[in-house]
Design an enzyme around this catalytic site. Structure first.
Site, PDB file in Angstrom:
ATOM      1  N   ASN A  87      66.456  16.059  -6.071  1.00  0.00           N
ATOM      2  CA  ASN A  87      67.782  15.485  -6.624  1.00  0.00           C
ATOM      3  C   ASN A  87      69.115  16.102  -5.788  1.00  0.00           C
ATOM      4  O   ASN A  87      70.038  16.564  -6.079  1.00  0.00           O
ATOM      5  CB  ASN A  87      68.197  15.394  -8.041  1.00  0.00           C
ATOM      6  N   ASN A  98      70.165  22.376 -18.980  1.00  0.00           N
ATOM      7  CA  ASN A  98      69.357  21.414 -19.318  1.00  0.00           C
ATOM      8  C   ASN A  98      68.068  21.470 -18.949  1.00  0.00           C
ATOM      9  O   ASN A  98      67.570  21.686 -17.757  1.00  0.00           O
ATOM     10  CB  ASN A  98      69.814  19.939 -18.713  1.00  0.00           C
ATOM     11  N   ASP A 115      64.313  27.426 -12.316  1.00  0.00           N
ATOM     12  CA  ASP A 115      65.089  26.233 -12.369  1.00  0.00           C
ATOM     13  C   ASP A 115      66.650  26.781 -11.673  1.00  0.00           C
ATOM     14  O   ASP A 115      67.614  26.383 -12.157  1.00  0.00           O
ATOM     15  CB  ASP A 115      65.499  25.728 -13.594  1.00  0.00           C
ATOM     16  N   GLY A 129      73.334  24.263 -15.177  1.00  0.00           N
ATOM     17  CA  GLY A 129      72.733  24.883 -14.345  1.00  0.00           C
ATOM     18  C   GLY A 129      73.262  26.232 -13.811  1.00  0.00           C
ATOM     19  O   GLY A 129      74.375  26.469 -14.006  1.00  0.00           O
TER      20      GLY A 129
END
Length: 448
Positions: free
Chosen positions: A97, A286, A313, A332
């Site tokens: 992404n 998230n 992540d 994030g």
């Protein structure tokens, strides 16, 4: 030009559930000998005296967002891979992404070209699935790409795969590992609307795990697993955040034989909802960081092997972005430099053994993604190695944070353990906070 020969002496070698004292001989990019005592055959051999430090395989992080191309005000492959090397992560798998998204083979190859020039760590990329790119998915060379990433919850652009027919077709059509972000969008939307009605945009951050709730996570994860069982797909569920979800996974068979696997991230093992008061949006992720009970259950599932992998992540945003009100502050945070030191801190607290850390951060990502000749300290394997001093405390602060965004959710934390050396493909690339000026990264290859 003769390949470099390096001899690591007097190390506590951590590999495949054991710790033993020994030496490791590296010739060129590969480990050629492991023994209790190895003598240098010539004066040209570079000797590293480990002085009793722990020698670990380089960690393989199966989920990072390095923001290149298109979001390089936050981070880029060069800056974040450099931070990863300092954190003992020698290989990464980056997410699709970006801008543009990695949803065509052309865009995938462009990212590989960027990494070939700029990465400090070994690299591969996930290919992104959408509601309309099945043709591109079917063209992928399964030996050249880490896997397929699907957003079944929060995402950007058109990467939310919300068409059930398309989803089933993708699950049926590929034997690549399908990695998924599971949060039910409808549940989150309803929860968010209710909180906006009450608070406006400035929703207190403590409501984040109520908006992005246990229900939203479990509903999405259980649906994905049901579909994987129906289609026979190879499913990997990213960043579990709830205790309830751990019941969906099994430890009855070895990882290599599992069709459905799970990952937990360092922030869900470290923080709880009690930390929102102090850390605010800097721990907005998230899926959301949830309760102490959830954290305890995640640890339990990690240690009994229902959860297979620990990842980061890593998803940096600028300070300006993170300081926004709730609805505008992105989710994030940056983690690659501090994940291994944080886990070693949990080892000091009696929470996890070093052998288990190596299993979950090194061996298991290599097994799960079939990474070729990495993730272990074995003869014939690439020499991706990390020396750790378990008694060399340091405190995370702005001056030693290496992320381009310039901040860390761990600022103010003191870690007892320090990474002193990182070796990549046989080359000493990091030693006592200094980096090699030459990059030695390689593209990951896969045994498929």
């Amino acid at each position: 030009m003769t390949a470099q020969t390096t001899l690591i002496k007097n190390a506590k070698i951590v590999n495949e559930g054991a710790i033993f004292n020994g030496d490791v001989l590296i010739e060129g990019a590969f480990i050629t000998k492991i023994d209790t005592s190895i003598s240098a055959k010539s004066s040209d051999v570079k000797i590293i005296d480990a002085e009793g430090k722990y020698l670990l395989p380089g960690a393989i992080d199966d989920q990072v967002h390095f923001r290149e191309p298109g979001l390089t005000q936050k981070a880029n492959i060069e800056t974040e891979s450099k931070a990863a090397i300092a954190g003992g992560i020698t290989s990464f798998i980056e997410m699709p992404n970006t801008k543009p998204q990695t949803t065509t083979i052309e865009k995938l190859e462009e990212k590989f070209a960027i990494a070939a020039k700029s990465s400090y760590a070994n690299y591969s990329f996930m290919f992104g699935g959408t509601n309309d790119n099945l043709d591109e998915i079917l063209k992928l060379d399964k030996s050249a790409v880490a896997g397929l990433k699907l957003f079944l919850g929060s995402s950007t652009g058109n990467m939310l795969v919300d068409d059930p027919e398309v989803l089933e077709k993708i699950f049926k059509s590929t034997n690549l590992v399908i990695s998924v972000h599971c949060e039910d969008e409808g549940t989150i939307k309803r929860n968010l609307e209710a909180h906006i009605e009450k608070f406006g945009d400035d929703i207190p951050i403590k409501y984040h795990p109520i908006i992005r709730s246990e229900e939203a996570c479990y509903l999405s994860s259980s649906k994905a697993i049901e579909l994987a069982k129906k289609t026979g797909a190879r499913l990997h569920v990213f960043h579990l955040s709830t205790g309830k979800e751990t019941s969906l996974f099994s430890n009855k068979i070895p990882l290599k034989d599992k069709k459905i696997t799970a990952e937990v991230c360092i922030h869900h093992l470290w923080f709880t909802d009690e930390d929102y008061d102090k850390k605010g949006t800097f721990i907005k992720w998230n899926p959301a960081v949830k309760t102490a009970k959830d954290r305890d259950q995640l640890w339990e599932a990690l240690l009994d092997d229902r959860i297979d992998v620990i990842a980061t992540d890593h998803a940096p945003h600028t300070l300006t972005e993170k300081k926004n009100v709730y609805t505008k502050a992105p989710s994030g945070g940056p983690l690659v430099q501090h994940a291994l030191p944080a886990l070693l801190e949990m080892h000091h607290r009696g929470k996890i053994s070093i052998e288990k850390i190596v299993e979950k951060m090194c061996h298991n990502p290599a097994i799960l993604f079939q990474v070729e000749k990495r993730g272990y300290i074995k003869e014939g394997y690439f020499a991706d190695l990390v020396l750790v001093d378990l008694n060399n405390p340091w405190t995370v602060n702005k001056d030693n944070v290496l992320y381009k965004c310039g901040w860390s959710p761990f600022e103010g934390s003191t870690f007892k353990s320090r990474i002193t050396h990182t070796i990549l493909n046989g080359n000493l690339v990091y030693h006592n906070a200094k980096f090699s000026e030459v990059k030695h990264a390689k593209r990951l290859t896969f045994n498929r």
